[in-house]
Design an enzyme around this catalytic site. Structure first.
Site, PDB file in Angstrom:
ATOM      1  N   ASN A   8       0.878  -1.169   0.000  1.00 43.09           N
ATOM      2  CA  ASN A   8       0.000   0.000   0.000  1.00 43.09           C
ATOM      3  C   ASN A   8       0.914   1.216   0.000  1.00 43.09           C
ATOM      4  O   ASN A   8       1.492   1.558   1.034  1.00 43.09           O
ATOM      5  CB  ASN A   8      -0.905  -0.024   1.240  1.00 43.09           C
ATOM      6  CG  ASN A   8      -1.710   1.266   1.386  1.00 43.09           C
ATOM      7  OD1 ASN A   8      -1.728   2.111   0.474  1.00 43.09           O
ATOM      8  ND2 ASN A   8      -2.384   1.425   2.516  1.00 43.09           N
ATOM      9  N   TRP A   9       1.042   1.812  -1.166  1.00 42.54           N
ATOM     10  CA  TRP A   9       1.965   2.949  -1.291  1.00 42.54           C
ATOM     11  C   TRP A   9       1.454   4.205  -0.573  1.00 42.54           C
ATOM     12  O   TRP A   9       2.201   5.152  -0.372  1.00 42.54           O
ATOM     13  CB  TRP A   9       2.181   3.290  -2.775  1.00 42.54           C
ATOM     14  CG  TRP A   9       2.989   2.301  -3.546  1.00 42.54           C
ATOM     15  CD1 TRP A   9       3.496   1.102  -3.095  1.00 42.54           C
ATOM     16  CD2 TRP A   9       3.406   2.414  -4.918  1.00 42.54           C
ATOM     17  NE1 TRP A   9       4.181   0.463  -4.110  1.00 42.54           N
ATOM     18  CE2 TRP A   9       4.143   1.255  -5.235  1.00 42.54           C
ATOM     19  CE3 TRP A   9       3.219   3.378  -5.915  1.00 42.54           C
ATOM     20  CZ2 TRP A   9       4.699   1.040  -6.510  1.00 42.54           C
ATOM     21  CZ3 TRP A   9       3.764   3.171  -7.176  1.00 42.54           C
ATOM     22  CH2 TRP A   9       4.505   2.013  -7.465  1.00 42.54           C
ATOM     23  N   GLU A  97      -7.068   4.728   7.631  1.00 39.86           N
ATOM     24  CA  GLU A  97      -6.869   6.155   7.336  1.00 39.86           C
ATOM     25  C   GLU A  97      -8.099   6.739   6.637  1.00 39.86           C
ATOM     26  O   GLU A  97      -8.395   7.924   6.787  1.00 39.86           O
ATOM     27  CB  GLU A  97      -5.581   6.328   6.513  1.00 39.86           C
ATOM     28  CG  GLU A  97      -4.353   6.102   7.400  1.00 39.86           C
ATOM     29  CD  GLU A  97      -3.130   5.540   6.699  1.00 39.86           C
ATOM     30  OE1 GLU A  97      -3.046   5.617   5.463  1.00 39.86           O
ATOM     31  OE2 GLU A  97      -2.252   4.989   7.412  1.00 39.86           O
TER      32      GLU A  97
HETATM   33  P1  13P Z   1       2.886   0.426   7.693  1.00 36.84           P
HETATM   34  O1  13P Z   1       3.380  -0.879   7.129  1.00 36.84           O
HETATM   35  O2  13P Z   1       3.624   1.617   7.215  1.00 36.84           O
HETATM   36  O3  13P Z   1       2.719   0.345   9.183  1.00 36.84           O
HETATM   37  O4  13P Z   1       1.395   0.616   7.121  1.00 36.84           O
HETATM   38  C1  13P Z   1       0.519  -0.433   7.211  1.00 36.84           C
HETATM   39  C2  13P Z   1      -0.676  -0.113   6.398  1.00 36.84           C
HETATM   40  O5  13P Z   1      -1.435   0.773   6.733  1.00 36.84           O
HETATM   41  C3  13P Z   1      -0.885  -0.875   5.158  1.00 36.84           C
HETATM   42  O6  13P Z   1      -2.141  -0.626   4.628  1.00 36.84           O
END
Ligand code: 13P
Length: 251
Positions: A8-9, A97
């Site tokens: 997930n960029w 998010e």
């Molecule tokens: P991180 O791997 O940066 O903690 O992010 C996880 C994420 O939200 C993947 O969708």
């Protein structure tokens, strides 16, 4: 079950940065010995670039969100049919998010999952508790409620979704759920999916996300109910992402 490693960029990248990252991923996978599925979920503005770069490779691609509506006066939204125009295999729905900063409710997330499936795109339905919810003992209740909404909306197509368990407190924080903590939640989600789908040959995969990286991936991915990873930060560095793909292929 074949594991799935999805990047997930988030809102990162540029034409130039993506070009280098995609080239490194394609050449890193060229050996052909990866036995897991691999995908990147990219900002929609770059779908054409990503499609062009990945079309004849084993790496699939997808979006990070999709509209709950079919078409029409929804300024700024991108429909599932538009994603299909770029041959997206996946789209995230209900990432924390989106839930947190854009007020997406369980029912909106469920409608998005339904739209994606109707367009032939696999929704990766994200669920996860906040730190406050974990500390007050509500983890299972929260993730089950979030998943139930999606299962209810997609009905008999529940076998075709992917679920991602992403504890909100572990996203981008460097804190990771321990393999035992993650497994405990995945087992509950698996039971819920089994009840919804029956003993179907193809139960949905359940990915873990939240600071998964090259060093902790192997242990997390060796848990019985962890079927892959949804990778944020570490998906932006080709070497790290490829190391996670290698770890998933080795278990
Ligand atoms: P991180 O791997 O940066 O903690 O992010 C996880 C994420 O939200 C993947 O969708």
């Amino acid at each position: 079950m074949k594991k799935l490693i999805a990047g997930n960029w988030k809102m990162n990248g540029s034409l130039a940065i993506n070009r280098d990252l995609l080239a490194a991923l394609v050449s890193g996978m060229a050996g052909g010995d990866s036995v897991c599925d691999v995908a990147v979920c990219v900002p929609s503005a770059y779908l054409q670039q990503v499609q062009d770069a990945l079309v004849r490779t084993p790496i699939k691609w997808g979006a990070q969100d999709v509209s709950a509506h079919d078409q029409g006066a929804f300024t700024g939204e991108i429909s599932a049919n538009m994603l299909r125009d770029f041959a997206c295999r996946y789209t995230l729905v209900g990432h924390s998010e989106r839930r947190q900063y854009h007020g997406e409710s369980d029912s909106v997330v469920a409608a998005k999952a339904q739209r994606a499936l109707a367009a032939g795109i696999t929704p990766i339905v994200c669920v996860g508790e906040t730190l406050a919810e974990r500390e007050s003992g509500q983890t299972m209740m929260v993730v089950k409620r979030q998943l139930a909404a999606a299962i209810h909306a997609v009905g008999h197509c529940a076998t075709e979704i992917v679920v991602a368990y992403e504890p909100v407190w572990a996203i981008g924080t460097g804190l990771t759920a321990s393999p035992e903590q993650a497994q405990e939640v995945h087992a509950v989600l698996r039971t819920q999916l089994l009840a919804a789908c029956g003993r179907s040959a193809s139960l949905p995969r359940i990915l873990y996300g939240g600071s998964m990286n090259a060093s902790n991936a192997a242990l997390l991915l060796s848990q019985p109910d962890i079927d892959g990873g949804l990778i944020g930060g570490a998906s932006l560095k080709a070497a790290d992402f490829l190391a996670i793909v290698a770890a998933a292929s080795a278990v």
